[in-house]
Motif scaffolding. Structure first.
Motif, PDB file in Angstrom:
ATOM      1  N   ALA A  32       0.827  -1.207   0.000  1.00 24.19           N
ATOM      2  CA  ALA A  32       0.000   0.000   0.000  1.00 24.19           C
ATOM      3  C   ALA A  32       0.865   1.262   0.000  1.00 24.19           C
ATOM      4  O   ALA A  32       0.512   2.263  -0.636  1.00 24.19           O
ATOM      5  N   GLU A  33       1.997   1.214   0.689  1.00 24.63           N
ATOM      6  CA  GLU A  33       2.854   2.394   0.793  1.00 24.63           C
ATOM      7  C   GLU A  33       3.641   2.662  -0.489  1.00 24.63           C
ATOM      8  O   GLU A  33       3.809   3.815  -0.879  1.00 24.63           O
ATOM      9  N   CYS A  34       4.132   1.595  -1.138  1.00 26.06           N
ATOM     10  CA  CYS A  34       5.018   1.820  -2.286  1.00 26.06           C
ATOM     11  C   CYS A  34       4.297   1.781  -3.628  1.00 26.06           C
ATOM     12  O   CYS A  34       4.820   2.287  -4.630  1.00 26.06           O
ATOM     13  N   GLY A  35       3.108   1.181  -3.680  1.00 29.17           N
ATOM     14  CA  GLY A  35       2.341   1.178  -4.914  1.00 29.17           C
ATOM     15  C   GLY A  35       2.891   0.291  -6.018  1.00 29.17           C
ATOM     16  O   GLY A  35       2.505   0.433  -7.180  1.00 29.17           O
ATOM     17  N   LEU A  36       3.771  -0.661  -5.667  1.00 24.07           N
ATOM     18  CA  LEU A  36       4.316  -1.583  -6.650  1.00 24.07           C
ATOM     19  C   LEU A  36       3.556  -2.913  -6.609  1.00 24.07           C
ATOM     20  O   LEU A  36       2.924  -3.242  -5.613  1.00 24.07           O
ATOM     21  N   VAL A  37       3.652  -3.661  -7.696  1.00 22.39           N
ATOM     22  CA  VAL A  37       3.049  -4.992  -7.737  1.00 22.39           C
ATOM     23  C   VAL A  37       3.923  -5.946  -6.936  1.00 22.39           C
ATOM     24  O   VAL A  37       5.133  -6.021  -7.143  1.00 22.39           O
TER      25      VAL A  37
END
Length: 267
Positions: free
Chosen positions: A151-156
């Protein structure tokens, strides 16, 4: 003319040579070249491989990159980074076929929890620019942390080895976090059965696979985890048996889709 490359994907294999392992490594690998797993996988319908950096080589990805360059464009890779790589180095690894970075919180020579969090946030902008994902090998108890980090980094995120679920560790907190990860676009890798407190034919994992499939849907890939470093070299499980749990739980058609899904995640 060369035979056509089978369409299936084996999304978790390792290659080894006689290179010295990283300091503190818990085993010294037997040489296992790319051609050996290419032939085995192709005979079972998988023409594309995802080479995952083994923990025993630390952040020295030279062998993995060399293997990818032997068959340009055919395979993909997941590396381990130190954090001091520059943009040109990352671009070169991307050109070789790398599409992800791995964090291993299980191996004795893997990442410490806090180090992994720090390095992830440091690398996130560079990974995002290149469209890379983040692959995690963790115990199920770490899934709430992964849900927070995704949720914090927005990566898959891609979750190795059935997200670390075992018959004794899959509690409500783990499943809640797993649902959050799936809803946010994570993938799960159906692999590493023998790492999950299960014995062949891995029937104890069938309920976990079934429940995970309801969460992840088409965001599932399969991997053989070849060459199975938990086993003696003369006692490896037969390659085809590693797909049995997927077929028995999901059926032949869904299992075929799982093996084909690598083209969407890695290609």
């Amino acid at each position: 003319m060369a035979a056509p490359v089978p369409a299936g994907w084996d999304c978790h294999v390792h290659v080894f040579d006689a290179s010295a392992p990283a300091a503190g490594a818990h085993y010294r690998p037997v040489a296992r070249p790319l051609a050996e797993i290419e032939a085995l996988a192709a005979a079972n319908g998988c023409g594309h491989l995802v080479l995952v950096q083994p923990s025993v080589y630390g952040t020295d990805n030279a062998l993995l990159l060399s293997a990818l360059r032997q068959s340009p464009g055919r395979h993909r890779g997941v590396v381990v980074l130190a954090g001091d790589e520059d943009a040109a180095q990352l671009d070169a690894t991307h050109a070789a076929g790398v599409r992800g970075v791995r964090f291993n919180l299980v191996s004795p020579v893997g990442s410490a929890r806090e180090d992994a969090k720090r390095l992830l946030m440091q690398l996130a902008p560079l990974l995002r620019e290149r469209g890379w994902h983040v692959q995690w090998y963790v115990a199920a108890g770490e899934l709430p942390l992964l849900a927070q980090l995704q949720a914090e980094c927005g990566l898959v995120f891609v979750l190795d080895h059935l997200a670390g679920l075992t018959p004794s560790s899959a509690d409500d907190r783990a499943w809640t976090a797993l649902a959050q990860l799936a809803q946010a676009g994570a993938w799960i890798k159906l692999s590493g059965w023998y790492r999950l407190q299960a014995e062949r034919p891995y029937g104890a994992l069938h309920p976990l696979i079934r429940r995970a499939a309801t969460l992840f849907g088409e965001h599932m890939v399969w991997g053989s985890d070849w060459p199975h470093t938990s086993f003696a070299p003369n006692a490896l499980p037969a390659y085809d048996t590693l797909l049995w749990p997927v077929i028995r739980v999901l059926g032949e058609d869904a299992a075929a889709r799982v093996r084909a899904a690598g083209c969407r995640l890695y290609d």
